[in-house]
Scaffold this motif. Sequence first.
Motif, PDB file in Angstrom:
ATOM      1  N   LEU A 222       0.817  -1.208   0.000  1.00 16.18           N
ATOM      2  CA  LEU A 222       0.000   0.000   0.000  1.00 16.18           C
ATOM      3  C   LEU A 222       0.852   1.259   0.000  1.00 16.18           C
ATOM      4  N   THR A 223       1.844   1.305   0.852  1.00 17.88           N
ATOM      5  CA  THR A 223       2.638   2.527   1.020  1.00 17.88           C
ATOM      6  C   THR A 223       3.976   2.488   0.288  1.00 17.88           C
ATOM      7  N   GLY A 224       4.424   1.307  -0.108  1.00 18.76           N
ATOM      8  CA  GLY A 224       5.738   1.181  -0.726  1.00 18.76           C
ATOM      9  C   GLY A 224       6.880   1.189   0.269  1.00 18.76           C
ATOM     10  N   LEU A 225       6.564   1.285   1.570  1.00 15.60           N
ATOM     11  CA  LEU A 225       7.602   1.229   2.595  1.00 15.60           C
ATOM     12  C   LEU A 225       7.976  -0.228   2.869  1.00 15.60           C
ATOM     13  N   LEU A 271      -5.878   6.098   2.104  1.00 12.06           N
ATOM     14  CA  LEU A 271      -5.286   7.385   1.746  1.00 12.06           C
ATOM     15  C   LEU A 271      -4.587   8.021   2.939  1.00 12.06           C
ATOM     16  N   VAL A 272      -5.175   7.863   4.125  1.00 15.47           N
ATOM     17  CA  VAL A 272      -4.561   8.390   5.343  1.00 15.47           C
ATOM     18  C   VAL A 272      -3.219   7.713   5.595  1.00 15.47           C
ATOM     19  N   LEU A 273      -3.189   6.386   5.433  1.00 14.29           N
ATOM     20  CA  LEU A 273      -1.939   5.650   5.646  1.00 14.29           C
ATOM     21  C   LEU A 273      -0.867   6.078   4.644  1.00 14.29           C
ATOM     22  N   GLN A 274      -1.277   6.330   3.421  1.00 13.66           N
ATOM     23  CA  GLN A 274      -0.311   6.778   2.421  1.00 13.66           C
ATOM     24  C   GLN A 274       0.226   8.181   2.751  1.00 13.66           C
ATOM     25  N   GLN A 275      -0.650   9.038   3.289  1.00 10.85           N
ATOM     26  CA  GLN A 275      -0.189  10.361   3.713  1.00 10.85           C
ATOM     27  C   GLN A 275       0.807  10.256   4.855  1.00 10.85           C
ATOM     28  N   VAL A 276       0.526   9.374   5.807  1.00  7.78           N
ATOM     29  CA  VAL A 276       1.436   9.188   6.935  1.00  7.78           C
ATOM     30  C   VAL A 276       2.803   8.704   6.434  1.00  7.78           C
ATOM     31  N   ALA A 277       2.778   7.777   5.489  1.00  6.45           N
ATOM     32  CA  ALA A 277       4.039   7.268   4.937  1.00  6.45           C
ATOM     33  C   ALA A 277       4.857   8.394   4.311  1.00  6.45           C
ATOM     34  N   GLU A 278       4.198   9.277   3.572  1.00  2.23           N
ATOM     35  CA  GLU A 278       4.899  10.400   2.952  1.00  2.23           C
ATOM     36  C   GLU A 278       5.445  11.361   4.002  1.00  2.23           C
ATOM     37  N   ILE A 279       4.663  11.596   5.054  1.00  2.00           N
ATOM     38  CA  ILE A 279       5.108  12.497   6.119  1.00  2.00           C
ATOM     39  C   ILE A 279       6.336  11.937   6.823  1.00  2.00           C
ATOM     40  N   ALA A 291       9.253   2.231   7.873  1.00  2.00           N
ATOM     41  CA  ALA A 291       8.482   1.034   7.565  1.00  2.00           C
ATOM     42  C   ALA A 291       7.066   1.158   8.095  1.00  2.00           C
ATOM     43  N   ARG A 292       6.186   0.408   7.463  1.00  2.00           N
ATOM     44  CA  ARG A 292       4.845   0.207   8.005  1.00  2.00           C
ATOM     45  C   ARG A 292       4.841  -1.185   8.633  1.00  2.00           C
ATOM     46  N   LEU A 293       4.713  -1.229   9.952  1.00  2.00           N
ATOM     47  CA  LEU A 293       4.785  -2.504  10.659  1.00  2.00           C
ATOM     48  C   LEU A 293       3.514  -3.327  10.506  1.00  2.00           C
ATOM     49  N   GLY A 294       2.411  -2.654  10.260  1.00  2.00           N
ATOM     50  CA  GLY A 294       1.134  -3.341  10.118  1.00  2.00           C
ATOM     51  C   GLY A 294       0.007  -2.439  10.576  1.00  2.00           C
ATOM     52  N   GLY A 295      -1.175  -2.572   9.969  1.00  2.00           N
ATOM     53  CA  GLY A 295      -2.294  -1.715  10.349  1.00  2.00           C
ATOM     54  C   GLY A 295      -1.928  -0.259  10.174  1.00  2.00           C
ATOM     55  N   ASP A 296      -2.134   0.528  11.244  1.00  2.00           N
ATOM     56  CA  ASP A 296      -1.773   1.951  11.187  1.00  2.00           C
ATOM     57  C   ASP A 296      -0.494   2.227  11.962  1.00  2.00           C
ATOM     58  N   GLU A 297       0.305   1.197  12.203  1.00  2.00           N
ATOM     59  CA  GLU A 297       1.533   1.351  12.975  1.00  2.00           C
ATOM     60  C   GLU A 297       2.745   1.451  12.048  1.00  2.00           C
ATOM     61  N   PHE A 298       3.524   2.494  12.246  1.00  2.00           N
ATOM     62  CA  PHE A 298       4.719   2.746  11.448  1.00  2.00           C
ATOM     63  C   PHE A 298       5.938   2.800  12.362  1.00  2.00           C
ATOM     64  N   ALA A 299       7.113   2.674  11.779  1.00  2.00           N
ATOM     65  CA  ALA A 299       8.344   2.750  12.563  1.00  2.00           C
ATOM     66  C   ALA A 299       9.428   3.447  11.761  1.00  2.00           C
ATOM     67  N   ILE A 300      10.302   4.128  12.497  1.00  3.09           N
ATOM     68  CA  ILE A 300      11.490   4.738  11.906  1.00  3.09           C
ATOM     69  C   ILE A 300      12.692   4.364  12.766  1.00  3.09           C
ATOM     70  N   ALA A 301      13.749   3.906  12.137  1.00  2.00           N
ATOM     71  CA  ALA A 301      15.009   3.656  12.834  1.00  2.00           C
ATOM     72  C   ALA A 301      16.018   4.682  12.362  1.00  2.00           C
ATOM     73  N   MET A 302      16.665   5.364  13.310  1.00  2.00           N
ATOM     74  CA  MET A 302      17.566   6.461  12.967  1.00  2.00           C
ATOM     75  C   MET A 302      18.793   6.423  13.871  1.00  2.00           C
ATOM     76  N   ARG A 303      19.911   6.842  13.364  1.00  2.00           N
ATOM     77  CA  ARG A 303      21.092   7.002  14.204  1.00  2.00           C
ATOM     78  C   ARG A 303      21.177   8.459  14.637  1.00  2.00           C
ATOM     79  N   THR A 323      -8.560  13.767   5.996  1.00  2.00           N
ATOM     80  CA  THR A 323      -9.441  12.612   5.787  1.00  2.00           C
ATOM     81  C   THR A 323     -10.433  12.851   4.658  1.00  2.00           C
ATOM     82  N   GLU A 324     -10.280  13.987   3.960  1.00  2.00           N
ATOM     83  CA  GLU A 324     -11.118  14.346   2.812  1.00  2.00           C
ATOM     84  C   GLU A 324     -12.595  14.495   3.173  1.00  2.00           C
ATOM     85  N   ASP A 325     -12.858  14.814   4.451  1.00  2.00           N
ATOM     86  CA  ASP A 325     -14.253  15.022   4.866  1.00  2.00           C
ATOM     87  C   ASP A 325     -14.314  16.163   5.881  1.00  2.00           C
TER      88      ASP A 325
END
Length: 389
Positions: A222-225, A271-279, A291-303, A323-325
């Motif tokens: 869905l997000t390409g992550l 669409l919301v999940l895709q926006q979050v991925a871009e953000i 990464a998108r770990l699953g559902g609406d949960e995302f993760a970032i690993a950074m040094r 949310t387009e509404d």
Amino acid sequence: MSGLGGDSLTAEIARGGQLYDETHHVLRQLRLRERHIRYTIAGLVLIFGVVGALGLFTPSGSQGSVWRSLILGTAAATTVPTAIAVSRVHLGEMWWTKKSHVRGFNNVFVAYADIGVAVCLFVIADPRLALYFSALFAVVGSYSAHFVRAHVVYLHMAFSSAVTCTLGILAWHDGVPPVTAFSATLALLVAVNGTVTLHHGYTSDLQRTLKHQLRMANTDPLTGLLNRRGFVLATSTLLRRGQGDRFALLIADVDRFKRINDDHGHGVGDLVLQQVAEILQGAVDEPAVVARLGGDEFAIAMRLDEAAARAVAEDIRGQPIDTEDGEWATVSLGIAVGPLPRDQMSDEDATARIRRDLALADDALFSAKANRRGSYAVVLTTSTGSRPD
């Protein structure tokens, strides 16, 4: 922003673009069992030695010549240490990368086999028997097709073809009818080079297919992550190359995401999940694993250190999600941040660190949501990924 700015390869892996060129990751996922292949090749090397040794006792081989016997015997003897060496190399790594942990081993082995076979063939007194034995180049070609780069394969084909053609001419001069010598030479050329071509084409296509399948297995469609699996793989590389540095793992999820799906439908939720991925991708500099770990949960690993990680969290939570509404969604975050050990981390230690930090960041996320949605919380860790005492 601090990090690995100069390490371009790590940055590529962090983006996921070259995750499938990281041999360690690939072989770990493929679970390639190479021992029987390794021992089979070693056994074939010994068989080559046996064939050379038989030339010492074949009337058409050395024919009692001391120098012929010396060359055949020496060539046969060298196959024993060579077989031992081959039995100890990492063929999986060589198959995927065409490189050996012993620099140049695979190219040297092909050159040794080609030159050794050619010398033995020219030493054989009967050129007709030598022409027959040139079929052994097909075995060398099979190895070349799988374990060396294309230009080495082409060099092998050119060399073996030249030797075979020369033996065909010598057989003709030795009294073999021209048509017979030509037909035998042509058949051997087709057999030897056809084997190499087919094997090389097959292994190249197989590797491309495997790389595509691995990319699919480690990517969220869905997000390409990266997905959870790809996140762990890429982050382990980030950690193993992060000596004496800081590490932050951030978890984010969309507040009241279930209500968004219920009220607006899963199309709006996607669409919301895709926006979050871009953000998330826009909030971090290289290298960072998103990464998108699953559902609406995302993760970032950074040094990054704590201050830089907080700045990333502020940037993310400050960006509204449409949310387009007429409504706007928010994101809450949990961060686990702490030092990396000074020593090089093993893959097992890196994976364990990731799992511990994921659990700590998840706890921090829960605390943030309990306090106020659209906020973040930070938990500090030790170099082992545990809470400080």
